[in-house]
Design an enzyme around this catalytic site. Structure first.
Site, short mmCIF file in Angstrom:
data_model
loop_
_atom_site.label_atom_id
_atom_site.label_comp_id
_atom_site.label_asym_id
_atom_site.label_seq_id
_atom_site.Cartn_x
_atom_site.Cartn_y
_atom_site.Cartn_z
N GLU A 106 4.66 115.66 23.03
CA GLU A 106 5.59 114.61 23.47
C GLU A 106 6.73 115.22 24.28
OE1 GLU A 106 6.87 110.45 21.48
OE2 GLU A 106 7.91 112.18 20.66
N ASP B 71 11.96 115.80 19.34
CA ASP B 71 13.31 116.15 19.75
C ASP B 71 14.29 116.32 18.58
OD1 ASP B 71 13.58 113.50 18.92
OD2 ASP B 71 13.62 112.71 20.96
#
Length: 375
Positions: free
Chosen positions: A118, A96
């Protein structure tokens, strides 16, 4: 097939290294192109060297004092130029970071499918963590293969309307990396015990703190809690590898320097940090990766955040949210230090197998899925 694997920070390198190594070993199936944006320059190079990975493309984008907007703009253009030249079959991103968000959008503009390792982590709050929650939501919109680390992450994607055929629960590659590294560093324990003699104590508290959301008062309160804990528990050794960001380093040294049992050390490279985690009885952290790794090593994990996109460890009782509230941190860590230690204190096969984040085969599962879809 040619996956274009983009990474820019140390956590990305740790979590993508097992996948890169697996692709390199399967040379008949994969011709990976590793692209480094250099978002965390020195720490990134340490990890890549440890895993014996050499980037094929090095964008070297990080500049002193660079704003998020400047990094975003430069990363978007540089990755786009690299994609036009490489012509890959897919773009692989992890997590992220700003690198993830910009590389995903750059791939979308070039009509190249995205593989998100992920995928599906959510807090539901766009401002916590900031800007990571925004980054991963943007990446999700353009992703073709969502490699969810847990069923909870997969469910978050389903709630957002992602087609089931694009979601697969693979486990988290961080466990693949950990299993490889911990055995290696236990064999090298004599080296690290000489460098960190205070880590040989029975009660070691390992600390990390670097998230933007905690800059300012949150970090100050956390440091004050650590100072109080060091006074209450003189037998314990508090080890804090301090992030180089001046918003972290300044307040930490101002509040914690000078305590006999608080050891402010430079950022530890990945192999050292794995060894330190293995020695720790308690881990106090705001790191997502550490939340996933430390439970496998038998540590009591306290998370200095109000919300986490990794609820599985909390739900399993392996991690506890304490935020940056001074009293809550002091009370929680004190209870842990005053309790009877768990037997062993180091990784065993049962603990690894029961980790909610995976069994160490995530990289194989992700590579198999990529080969199935893009070959």
């Amino acid at each position: 097939m040619r996956p274009f694997i983009v990474l820019g920070t140390r956590p990305e390198a740790v979590k993508l290294a097992p996948l890169i190594r697996h692709c390199l070993e399967r040379s008949d199936d994969f011709d990976p192109i590793v692209c480094s944006t250099g978002q965390h320059r020195e720490m990134l190079e340490q990890v890549l060297g440890y895993f014996e990975i050499q980037p094929d493309v090095d964008l070297r984008l990080m500049k002193h004092g660079q704003t998020l907007a400047e990094l975003t703009a430069s990363c978007m253009q540089a990755v786009t130029d690299a994609l036009i030249k490489a012509k890959p079959d897919c773009v692989v991103v992890q997590g992220d970071t700003t690198t993830v968000m910009t590389a995903s959008v750059a791939a979308f503009y070039q009509k190249i499918p995205v593989v998100h390792v992920e995928a599906g982590l959510r807090t539901g709050d766009l401002w916590a963590p900031w800007p990571e929650e925004f980054n991963r939501r943007v990446a999700a919109i353009v992703t073709r293969l969502h490699c969810a680390p847990t069923e909870g992450a997969a469910n978050a994607l389903r709630r957002e309307g992602i087609d089931e055929s694009k979601i697969r629960v693979t486990g988290n590659t961080v466990i693949d990396a950990l299993l490889w590294a911990v055995g290696r560093e236990r064999a090298n324990s004599e080296t690290w015990s000489q460098k960190y003699p205070f880590a040989m104590a029975d009660d070691v508290v390992l600390i990390t703190g670097h998230r933007r959301e905690n800059f300012g008062q949150g970090l100050a309160d956390m440091c004050d809690a650590i100072a109080e804990l060091s006074d209450r528990h003189p037998q314990a050794q508090f080890i804090y590898p301090v992030h180089l960001n001046p918003n972290v380093k300044g307040p930490v040294y101002q509040r914690l320097d000078g305590h006999d049992n608080i050891h402010l050390v430079p950022p530890a490279d990945y192999r050292e940090f794995v060894w330190l985690m293995d020695r720790a009885r308690v881990v106090l952290t705001d790191s997502g990766g550490v939340q996933e790794e430390a439970p496998s090593l038998g540590c009591d994990v306290f998370v200095t955040r109000e919300k986490t996109e990794r609820p599985e460890a909390v739900d399993a009782g392996l991690a506890h949210l304490v935020g940056t509230d001074r009293q809550k941190i002091v009370d929680s860590v004190s209870r842990s230090l005053q309790s009877v230690p768990a037997s062993g204190g180091s990784t065993d096969e049962t603990k690894i197998r029961n980790n909610p984040y995976g069994d160490g085969t995530a990289s194989v599962q992700i590579a198999d899925w990529m080969a199935e879809v893009f070959s």
